[in-house]
Motif scaffolding. Structure first.
Motif, PDB file in Angstrom:
ATOM      1  N   GLN A 159       0.864  -1.247  -0.129  1.00 38.25           N
ATOM      2  CA  GLN A 159      -0.045   0.098  -0.022  1.00 38.25           C
ATOM      3  C   GLN A 159       0.796   1.167   0.003  1.00 38.25           C
ATOM      4  OE1 GLN A 159      -3.875   0.573   0.645  1.00 38.25           O
ATOM      5  NE2 GLN A 159      -3.725  -1.161  -0.611  1.00 38.25           N
ATOM      6  N   ARG A 207       4.113   5.567  -2.631  1.00 34.41           N
ATOM      7  CA  ARG A 207       5.312   6.197  -3.183  1.00 34.41           C
ATOM      8  C   ARG A 207       5.315   6.161  -4.810  1.00 34.41           C
ATOM      9  NH1 ARG A 207       9.230   6.234   0.550  1.00 34.41           N
ATOM     10  NH2 ARG A 207      10.342   7.493  -1.011  1.00 34.41           N
ATOM     11  N   ASP A 208       5.007   5.069  -5.316  1.00 29.86           N
ATOM     12  CA  ASP A 208       5.185   4.749  -6.686  1.00 29.86           C
ATOM     13  C   ASP A 208       4.290   5.832  -7.542  1.00 29.86           C
ATOM     14  OD1 ASP A 208       6.018   2.937  -8.591  1.00 29.86           O
ATOM     15  OD2 ASP A 208       4.014   2.677  -9.265  1.00 29.86           O
ATOM     16  N   LEU A 209       3.278   6.204  -6.973  1.00 28.35           N
ATOM     17  CA  LEU A 209       2.380   7.187  -7.852  1.00 28.35           C
ATOM     18  C   LEU A 209       2.901   8.833  -7.389  1.00 28.35           C
ATOM     19  CD1 LEU A 209      -0.928   5.141  -7.268  1.00 28.35           C
ATOM     20  CD2 LEU A 209       0.450   5.641  -9.458  1.00 28.35           C
ATOM     21  N   GLU A 253       8.901   8.036  -5.793  1.00 30.10           N
ATOM     22  CA  GLU A 253       7.905   9.041  -6.208  1.00 30.10           C
ATOM     23  C   GLU A 253       8.614  10.292  -7.425  1.00 30.10           C
ATOM     24  OE1 GLU A 253       9.208   8.551  -3.196  1.00 30.10           O
ATOM     25  OE2 GLU A 253       9.788  10.380  -1.911  1.00 30.10           O
ATOM     26  N   ASN A 311       5.840   3.414 -13.186  1.00 33.71           N
ATOM     27  CA  ASN A 311       4.770   2.903 -12.389  1.00 33.71           C
ATOM     28  C   ASN A 311       4.693   1.557 -12.412  1.00 33.71           C
ATOM     29  OD1 ASN A 311       2.810   6.002 -13.215  1.00 33.71           O
ATOM     30  ND2 ASN A 311       3.673   5.294 -11.355  1.00 33.71           N
ATOM     31  N   LEU A 356      -4.565  -1.661  -4.360  1.00 31.45           N
ATOM     32  CA  LEU A 356      -5.595  -0.742  -4.508  1.00 31.45           C
ATOM     33  C   LEU A 356      -5.732  -0.091  -3.197  1.00 31.45           C
ATOM     34  CD1 LEU A 356      -8.098  -2.223  -6.907  1.00 31.45           C
ATOM     35  CD2 LEU A 356      -6.287  -0.607  -7.467  1.00 31.45           C
ATOM     36  N   PHE A 357      -6.188   1.162  -3.053  1.00 32.39           N
ATOM     37  CA  PHE A 357      -6.329   1.929  -1.719  1.00 32.39           C
ATOM     38  C   PHE A 357      -7.725   1.532  -1.264  1.00 32.39           C
ATOM     39  CE2 PHE A 357      -3.217   4.806  -3.716  1.00 32.39           C
ATOM     40  CZ  PHE A 357      -2.104   4.386  -3.052  1.00 32.39           C
ATOM     41  N   HIS A 363      -9.974   2.650   0.954  1.00 30.46           N
ATOM     42  CA  HIS A 363     -10.724   3.663   1.421  1.00 30.46           C
ATOM     43  C   HIS A 363     -11.003   4.871   0.347  1.00 30.46           C
ATOM     44  CE1 HIS A 363      -6.634   5.124   1.902  1.00 30.46           C
ATOM     45  NE2 HIS A 363      -6.950   6.378   1.990  1.00 30.46           N
ATOM     46  N   MET A 364     -10.517   4.550  -0.884  1.00 30.06           N
ATOM     47  CA  MET A 364     -10.994   5.332  -2.114  1.00 30.06           C
ATOM     48  C   MET A 364     -11.567   4.441  -3.047  1.00 30.06           C
ATOM     49  SD  MET A 364      -7.222   7.249  -2.620  1.00 30.06           S
ATOM     50  CE  MET A 364      -6.217   7.643  -1.334  1.00 30.06           C
ATOM     51  N   PHE A 421      -5.350   9.519  -7.965  1.00 30.38           N
ATOM     52  CA  PHE A 421      -4.275   9.876  -6.856  1.00 30.38           C
ATOM     53  C   PHE A 421      -2.893  10.321  -7.440  1.00 30.38           C
ATOM     54  CE2 PHE A 421      -1.025   8.320  -3.749  1.00 30.38           C
ATOM     55  CZ  PHE A 421      -1.487   8.723  -2.733  1.00 30.38           C
ATOM     56  N   GLY A 422      -2.304   9.475  -8.475  1.00 30.36           N
ATOM     57  CA  GLY A 422      -1.142   9.672  -9.158  1.00 30.36           C
ATOM     58  C   GLY A 422      -1.109  11.111 -10.090  1.00 30.36           C
ATOM     59  N   GLU A 471      -3.125  13.909  -9.096  1.00 35.70           N
ATOM     60  CA  GLU A 471      -3.031  14.854  -8.062  1.00 35.70           C
ATOM     61  C   GLU A 471      -1.576  15.121  -7.743  1.00 35.70           C
ATOM     62  OE1 GLU A 471      -5.560  13.734  -4.629  1.00 35.70           O
ATOM     63  OE2 GLU A 471      -7.092  13.212  -5.877  1.00 35.70           O
ATOM     64  N   LEU A 472      -0.700  14.043  -7.375  1.00 31.34           N
ATOM     65  CA  LEU A 472       0.494  14.033  -7.005  1.00 31.34           C
ATOM     66  C   LEU A 472       1.307  14.709  -8.072  1.00 31.34           C
ATOM     67  CD1 LEU A 472       0.467  11.271  -4.582  1.00 31.34           C
ATOM     68  CD2 LEU A 472       0.816  13.417  -3.890  1.00 31.34           C
ATOM     69  N   ARG A 487      -4.587   2.753 -12.987  1.00 32.57           N
ATOM     70  CA  ARG A 487      -3.865   3.763 -11.982  1.00 32.57           C
ATOM     71  C   ARG A 487      -2.596   3.906 -12.345  1.00 32.57           C
ATOM     72  NH1 ARG A 487      -3.612   1.986  -5.877  1.00 32.57           N
ATOM     73  NH2 ARG A 487      -2.040   0.566  -6.490  1.00 32.57           N
ATOM     74  N   ALA A 488      -1.969   2.796 -12.631  1.00 31.97           N
ATOM     75  CA  ALA A 488      -0.630   2.954 -13.001  1.00 31.97           C
ATOM     76  C   ALA A 488      -0.270   3.544 -14.316  1.00 31.97           C
ATOM     77  CB  ALA A 488       0.109   1.377 -13.222  1.00 31.97           C
ATOM     78  N   PRO A 503      -0.715   8.280 -14.937  1.00 28.47           N
ATOM     79  CA  PRO A 503       0.274   9.260 -14.878  1.00 28.47           C
ATOM     80  C   PRO A 503       1.134   9.376 -16.113  1.00 28.47           C
ATOM     81  CG  PRO A 503       0.084   8.031 -12.807  1.00 28.47           C
ATOM     82  CD  PRO A 503      -0.573   7.251 -13.913  1.00 28.47           C
TER      83      PRO A 503
END
Ligand SMILES: Nc1ncnc2c1ncn2[C@@H]1O[C@H](COP(=O)(O)OP(=O)(O)OP(=O)(O)O)[C@@H](O)[C@H]1O
Ligand SMILES: [Mg+2]
Lengths: 267, 361
Positions: free
Chosen positions: A167, A172-174, B77, B82, B90-91, B93-94, B102-103, B105-106, B150-151, B154
């Motif tokens: 997790q 971190r990867d993203l 990071e 990726n 997978l997260f 709580h999202m 996620f990626g 936004e960052l 997700r990967a 970005p």
């Protein structure tokens, strides 16, 4: 089980009897206490000839009781916030990268939970005087916070150990640096544990007598006030105060238990 | 970028975990747009390589160069790489949409851009209907697609996939293999895929790197690996094969002549041929052996007797006893009709020199 009902029937009845005996043993004193709060007489004891709500209206009109209640709640909330912050921090440190002295740190962290209340209370008292901390709210909060940290550490560590390493790596990867990964992944994952630990700390602090008694200043906390009132004689007023406290803490406890269970299920 | 400069250059990579040597002096170039598969048995260092490329491990020695830049010491990071994790990671709580965003936004993208890009990738992977679901409310295959989305969102230069199909059942697995391959073709992304399943590697890859004990055994196209394995390890690991152990008799152009069970055989020579009389192994695939009533005109021919047949539907698997004492066994696939017509009489087995690879051990 189904193919041997005869063997188990006797056992089952026996176990049920023991269970209900235990329930009675636990609840009869509580029920008696609650009943006495409704007795229309100054003396505790049977028989109850007439009922009244006067003791309750008296309690809610008593400025001292109300302010003491508020004082206890404030101490509980503040000490809980401190223990949650410190405890979560220590738990994250301990569950994270291995470092020398990890075992010792863990031992020292958990120790306050194992020291008998009276001994830790006296130790706090001596230490507070030595440090020049005045008895009073600050000292009580300090003692409660220290006493509660171990529970937070244990609960949060248990939860943290179930967070898959991937997790954090995925975050971190993203593109998340370690702090962002902690805030956005680790912390949300810990919420059920932190909530559970908070409720536990709140109740521990609210319920504490020994530390509050030894470290208190002029203002009593609720348990200390009840103790003081007891010394001037039993009266149904005390039962009314205790009943209100009982109902409130039980309600919070039950709500928290269901809430954390639901959150755990969702995650 | 031109074709000459590789997208990824791995130079002399080694990784030690205490006493364990996970990787030993790995050197590899990966071109833009390639589907490269790392294939090897458990513990051979596949994941370690991937984790070094992703930035999760530091190599003990060596460098990783991405797009001309040395990224060896960079944290995950900061890399334009990726990863699709084996457990998807997978997260929980999202929602699906939040996971994918996620990626983005960052990366500091604006709200509108994030929305546009997420929608684009979700419709590309046919996830539009699931945007507001949580990962726990998805099936295994759907989760796998979300992890991929997700990967990919970005827009990384390199996508790392560590056994991403391991959690799927056999049927879904085949389907997702095709999907993944077609996604890679359509996006022109460079995929670096890890698996220990040779069939999966053969169906999906442009190029396969076979690993063994932290070293590269062979690096080539699926066809090269299958028909021209460079070592005994590769021949055994990829597909089923007959391994014939004999002795070198000599060379004839690019062919090796060898003695095997009293017969003289010819096969394609390996890079380095041992001297005369030295022991050597050759590999010939099951489907390359032909059945004949008379001695065939093929370069190699032996006589033998069928000792067992296994019916496999469209084809049959046969075991043939050959050699002086009849104790050497060959395995062969034949079509079901030929298989049925073969009786107890001696048969001739023939194959061409080009279909047999002589191996270095
Ligand atoms: N963190 C670690 N600490 C110690 N040893 C490790 C660590 N990670 C990997 N290894 C060792 O390095 C070697 C290579 O591991 P790696 O995970 O790369 O294998 P793999 O090829 O991915 O295998 P698998 O197919 O089982 O996933 C193994 O012997 C493993 O035990
Ligand atoms: Mg692995």
């Amino acid at each position: 089980m189904n193919n041997r009902p005869e063997l188990f029937r006797g056992n089952r009845i026996f176990l049920a009897c023991i269970y209900w005996a235990f329930v009675l043993y636990v609840f009869v004193p509580l029920i008696l206490m609650v009943l006495m709060g409704f007795k229309d007489s100054k003396f505790i004891g049977f028989p109850i000839r007439s009922w009244t709500l006067d003791w309750y209206t008296g309690v809610f009109a008593d400025a001292e009781v109300i302010s003491t209640f508020g004082y206890s709640v404030a101490i509980a909330v503040l000490s809980t916030l401190i223990s949650i912050f410190v405890g979560t921090w220590i738990a994250v440190l301990l569950e994270g990268r291995k470092f020398t002295g990890r075992g010792v740190t863990f031992g020292l962290t958990v120790l306050p939970a194992l020291v008998p209340g009276i001994i830790s209370a006296i130790a706090f008292r001596i230490y507070a005087r030595y440090l020049g901390i005045e008895p009073g709210m600050g000292a009580i909060i300090w003692a409660h916070a220290v006493h509660n940290v171990p529970f937070v550490v244990l609960v949060v560590m248990a939860r943290l150990s179930t967070l898959p390493k991937s997790q954090i790596e995925a975050a971190r990867d993203l593109g998340a640096d370690p702090l962002v990964a902690f805030m956005r992944i680790t912390l949300p994952y810990l919420v059920p544990a932190i909530l559970g630990a908070s409720i536990f700390c709140l109740l521990l602090s609210f319920d504490d007598f020994v530390r509050s008694f030894f470290l208190g200043g002029y203002d009593p906390t609720l348990p200390v006030l009840i103790f003081a009132k007891l010394r001037s004689g039993m009266s149904p007023e005390i039962n009314a105060i205790a009943t209100v406290a009982l109902v409130l803490t039980a309600a919070i406890g039950i709500w928290a238990e269901r809430f954390t269970r639901r959150m755990n299920k969702e995650n | 970028m031109t074709d000459q400069t590789p997208l990824v250059r791995i130079e002399g990579l080694s990784k030690h975990f205490g006493e364990t040597v996970a990787l030993q002096d790995l050197t590899l170039d990966i071109a833009q747009g390639e589907f490269v598969t790392f294939l090897g048995p458990s513990g051979c260092g596949k994941s370690t390589t991937l984790r070094i490329l992703g930035g999760f491990e530091r190599p003990t020695k060596g460098r990783v160069i991405l797009d001309g830049e040395d990224v060896t010491g960079q944290p995950p990071e900061r890399r334009n790489v990726n990863m699709v994790f084996q457990d998807y990671a997978l997260f929980p709580h999202m929602t699906v949409a939040q996971n994918i965003a996620f990626g983005l936004e960052l990366k500091g993208m604006g709200k509108a851009d994030i929305k546009r890009r997420s929608d684009e990738i979700m419709s590309f992977l046919e996830l539009d209907a699931f945007g507001s679901r949580y990962p726990l409310q998805l099936s295994g295959g759907q989760r796998q697609r979300v992890a991929l989305a997700r990967a990919l969102a970005p827009d990384p230069a390199l996508l790392l996939l560590d056994e991403p199909l391991g959690a799927l059942d056999a049927k879904l697995r085949g389907q997702v293999q095709q999907e993944l391959k077609s996604i890679q073709r359509r996006t022109h992304k460079t995929f670096f895929f890890v698996t220990h399943d040779q069939e999966e590697a053969l169906t999906m890859s442009d190029r396969i790197v076979v690993m063994n004990k932290g070293r590269v055994e062979q690096d080539g196209t699926p066809e090269e690996l299958y028909f021209r394995p460079a070592s005994r390890f590769v021949a055994e690991f990829i597909g089923e094969t007959n391994l014939l152990s004999g002795h070198v008799r000599g060379t004839e152009g690019d062919k090796v002549v060898m003695d095997w069970e009293g017969t003289t055989l010819k096969g394609k020579a390996p890079a380095r041929v041992p001297g005369e009389g030295q022991p050597i192994t050759a590999s010939v695939r099951l489907e390359k052996l032909g059945f004949h009533a008379e001695r065939p005109q093929t370069a190699n021919a032996v006589q033998g007797r069928v000792v067992s047949k296994t019916f496999l539907g469209s084809r049959m698997s046969m075991q043939i006893a050959v050699g002086d004492k009849g104790d050497a066994l060959l395995k062969a696939y034949v079509d079901a009709e030929t298989g049925q017509s073969v009786g107890n009489d001696p048969v001739w087995i023939g194959w061409e020199a080009d279909n047999m690879a002589v191996l270095n051990d």
